[in-house]
Design a protein around this motif. Structure first.
Motif, PDB file in Angstrom:
ATOM      1  N   ARG A 169      87.625 130.231 -24.327  1.00 39.21           N
ATOM      2  CA  ARG A 169      88.875 130.526 -24.275  1.00 39.21           C
ATOM      3  C   ARG A 169      89.164 132.062 -24.132  1.00 39.21           C
ATOM      4  O   ARG A 169      88.492 132.935 -24.255  1.00 39.21           O
ATOM      5  CB  ARG A 169      89.670 130.003 -25.600  1.00 39.21           C
ATOM      6  CG  ARG A 169      89.165 128.697 -25.923  1.00 39.21           C
ATOM      7  CD  ARG A 169      90.189 128.447 -27.233  1.00 39.21           C
ATOM      8  NE  ARG A 169      89.931 126.914 -27.793  1.00 39.21           N
ATOM      9  CZ  ARG A 169      90.130 126.506 -28.873  1.00 39.21           C
ATOM     10  NH1 ARG A 169      91.207 127.221 -29.536  1.00 39.21           N
ATOM     11  NH2 ARG A 169      90.041 125.259 -29.336  1.00 39.21           N
ATOM     12  N   PRO A 194      99.317 126.629 -30.309  1.00 44.26           N
ATOM     13  CA  PRO A 194      99.057 125.242 -29.948  1.00 44.26           C
ATOM     14  C   PRO A 194      97.778 125.125 -29.077  1.00 44.26           C
ATOM     15  O   PRO A 194      97.459 126.126 -28.265  1.00 44.26           O
ATOM     16  CB  PRO A 194     100.539 124.878 -29.027  1.00 44.26           C
ATOM     17  CG  PRO A 194     101.605 125.835 -29.646  1.00 44.26           C
ATOM     18  CD  PRO A 194     100.640 127.054 -30.174  1.00 44.26           C
ATOM     19  N   PRO A 195      96.854 124.384 -29.057  1.00 39.83           N
ATOM     20  CA  PRO A 195      95.638 124.036 -28.361  1.00 39.83           C
ATOM     21  C   PRO A 195      95.739 124.013 -26.784  1.00 39.83           C
ATOM     22  O   PRO A 195      95.549 122.894 -26.310  1.00 39.83           O
ATOM     23  CB  PRO A 195      94.979 122.995 -29.036  1.00 39.83           C
ATOM     24  CG  PRO A 195      95.956 122.085 -29.552  1.00 39.83           C
ATOM     25  CD  PRO A 195      97.259 123.097 -29.890  1.00 39.83           C
ATOM     26  N   TYR A 196      96.585 124.892 -26.414  1.00 38.80           N
ATOM     27  CA  TYR A 196      96.629 124.663 -24.857  1.00 38.80           C
ATOM     28  C   TYR A 196      96.719 126.180 -24.293  1.00 38.80           C
ATOM     29  O   TYR A 196      97.141 127.020 -24.971  1.00 38.80           O
ATOM     30  CB  TYR A 196      97.877 123.853 -24.382  1.00 38.80           C
ATOM     31  CG  TYR A 196      98.979 124.698 -24.750  1.00 38.80           C
ATOM     32  CD1 TYR A 196      99.846 124.165 -25.674  1.00 38.80           C
ATOM     33  CD2 TYR A 196      99.786 125.486 -23.838  1.00 38.80           C
ATOM     34  CE1 TYR A 196     101.190 124.677 -26.232  1.00 38.80           C
ATOM     35  CE2 TYR A 196     100.935 125.983 -24.230  1.00 38.80           C
ATOM     36  CZ  TYR A 196     101.749 125.597 -25.425  1.00 38.80           C
ATOM     37  OH  TYR A 196     102.751 126.269 -25.760  1.00 38.80           O
ATOM     38  N   SER A 197      96.389 126.190 -22.977  1.00 40.71           N
ATOM     39  CA  SER A 197      96.281 127.576 -22.271  1.00 40.71           C
ATOM     40  C   SER A 197      97.031 127.746 -21.103  1.00 40.71           C
ATOM     41  O   SER A 197      97.800 126.363 -21.037  1.00 40.71           O
ATOM     42  CB  SER A 197      94.835 127.662 -21.865  1.00 40.71           C
ATOM     43  OG  SER A 197      94.243 126.928 -21.150  1.00 40.71           O
ATOM     44  N   SER A 206      93.089 121.834 -22.630  1.00 44.60           N
ATOM     45  CA  SER A 206      93.114 121.448 -24.109  1.00 44.60           C
ATOM     46  C   SER A 206      91.734 121.517 -24.812  1.00 44.60           C
ATOM     47  O   SER A 206      90.701 121.341 -24.063  1.00 44.60           O
ATOM     48  CB  SER A 206      93.725 119.966 -24.475  1.00 44.60           C
ATOM     49  OG  SER A 206      93.024 119.151 -23.763  1.00 44.60           O
ATOM     50  N   ASP A 207      91.856 121.328 -26.049  1.00 45.98           N
ATOM     51  CA  ASP A 207      90.571 121.043 -26.711  1.00 45.98           C
ATOM     52  C   ASP A 207      89.750 119.892 -26.218  1.00 45.98           C
ATOM     53  O   ASP A 207      88.440 119.846 -26.223  1.00 45.98           O
ATOM     54  CB  ASP A 207      90.840 120.994 -28.233  1.00 45.98           C
ATOM     55  CG  ASP A 207      91.185 122.238 -29.028  1.00 45.98           C
ATOM     56  OD1 ASP A 207      91.663 122.477 -30.004  1.00 45.98           O
ATOM     57  OD2 ASP A 207      91.216 123.302 -28.177  1.00 45.98           O
ATOM     58  N   GLU A 245      89.615 118.498 -23.519  1.00 46.05           N
ATOM     59  CA  GLU A 245      89.001 119.022 -22.013  1.00 46.05           C
ATOM     60  C   GLU A 245      87.919 119.764 -22.126  1.00 46.05           C
ATOM     61  O   GLU A 245      87.078 119.632 -21.496  1.00 46.05           O
ATOM     62  CB  GLU A 245      90.182 119.540 -20.965  1.00 46.05           C
ATOM     63  CG  GLU A 245      91.425 118.598 -20.750  1.00 46.05           C
ATOM     64  CD  GLU A 245      92.169 119.435 -19.806  1.00 46.05           C
ATOM     65  OE1 GLU A 245      93.063 118.577 -18.943  1.00 46.05           O
ATOM     66  OE2 GLU A 245      92.412 120.689 -19.940  1.00 46.05           O
TER      67      GLU A 245
END
Length: 270
Positions: free
Chosen positions: A159, A173-176, A181-182, A184
């Motif tokens: 990450r 939150p788990p996105y960039s 996402s986690d 993926e």
């Protein structure tokens, strides 16, 4: 013909690794920094050209070799020159191409003794002989010894780093920014693991067949003086350095194979 030598702990000169490496670099105008760089086989091929002009075709040598199968190709070319000059040394190819220091240092010690016994002092321009090509040292000797498709050396995706101090960092939150996402990331890691398992399986299969070819080679070398035409054809096939070099000698594959490890291939396959 070459003068054969045999190395033992009593006959090997006490030269350090730095002395041996300096001899290789000075003789061939190279910039090797590790003994392990000799695992490509390129330097030995050019030394044979220096000792016995015409005994080896340098145009067949892969001077830019960076993968294990290219190292094996170069040692096959070297072994062919040994056979041509009646050198009775058996090259431990499967050990040398693994880029281990001890194996490569021991073979270099023997070759230095062999060189000293056969060199007549004639002038030799190594750069002209290889047409100005630079010999690329093996990349990171040791860990990287895989085939061209080597996904197992790829680092897992990480990450994006954040500049927020750890003490005051909040959970986001788990996105960039790219929408990852986690789930993926886990999928990508699973794909990398699958590729690693595939490569490991291919390497085991390669080593299995390489070991069989090595056993056949040793049997044939033990009966070279028998002048058996079948053994001579087998040796020609083993030492062929290019695919299809001896098409007339290649046997037709069987229609069915009952061996659990062998696979047949179509007759029209190159």
């Amino acid at each position: 013909m070459a003068v054969n030598v045999h190395s033992t702990s009593m006959t090997i000169e006490n030269l350090s690794r730095h002395d041996m490496l300096a001899w290789v670099n000075d003789s061939l105008q190279l910039t090797y920094t590790k003994i392990e760089h000799l695992c490509t086989g390129v330097a030995y091929c050019q030394f044979m050209d220096m000792l016995f002009p015409g005994c080896i075709l340098l145009r067949k040598v892969k001077f830019q070799a960076r993968l294990e199968h290219e190292y094996i190709h170069n040692f096959k070319v070297l072994q062919a020159s040994f056979k041509r000059m009646n050198v009775d040394k058996i090259i431990p190819v499967e050990k040398l191409v693994k880029s281990k220091f001890q194996d490569n240092f021991e073979f270099l010690q023997w070759f230095k003794k062999f060189f000293d016994a056969n060199y007549d002092g004639k002038m030799y321009d190594p750069q002209l002989a290889r047409q100005g090509l630079e010999m690329s040292p093996a990349p990171n000797p040791g860990p990287q010894r895989t085939s061209p498709t080597a996904p197992k050396i790829m680092p897992p995706p990480q990450r994006a780093a954040t500049t927020t101090p750890a003490s005051g960092m909040r959970r986001h939150p788990p996105y960039s920014r790219n929408g990852g996402s986690d789930a993926e990331i886990m999928e990508i890691n699973q794909q990398l693991m699958d590729l690693k398992l595939t490569v490991d399986g291919l390497e085991k299969e390669r080593d299995f067949y390489f070991g069989k070819l090595r056993d056949i080679e040793l049997i044939c070398q033990g009966h070279e003086n028998d002048n058996n035409p079948i053994l001579n054809k087998i040796m020609d096939i083993l030492y062929a350095t290019e695919i299809g070099q001896h098409p007339s000698l290649l046997p037709q594959p069987p229609q069915h194979s009952h061996h659990p490890h062998l696979r047949t291939r179509p007759a029209n396959q190159a």
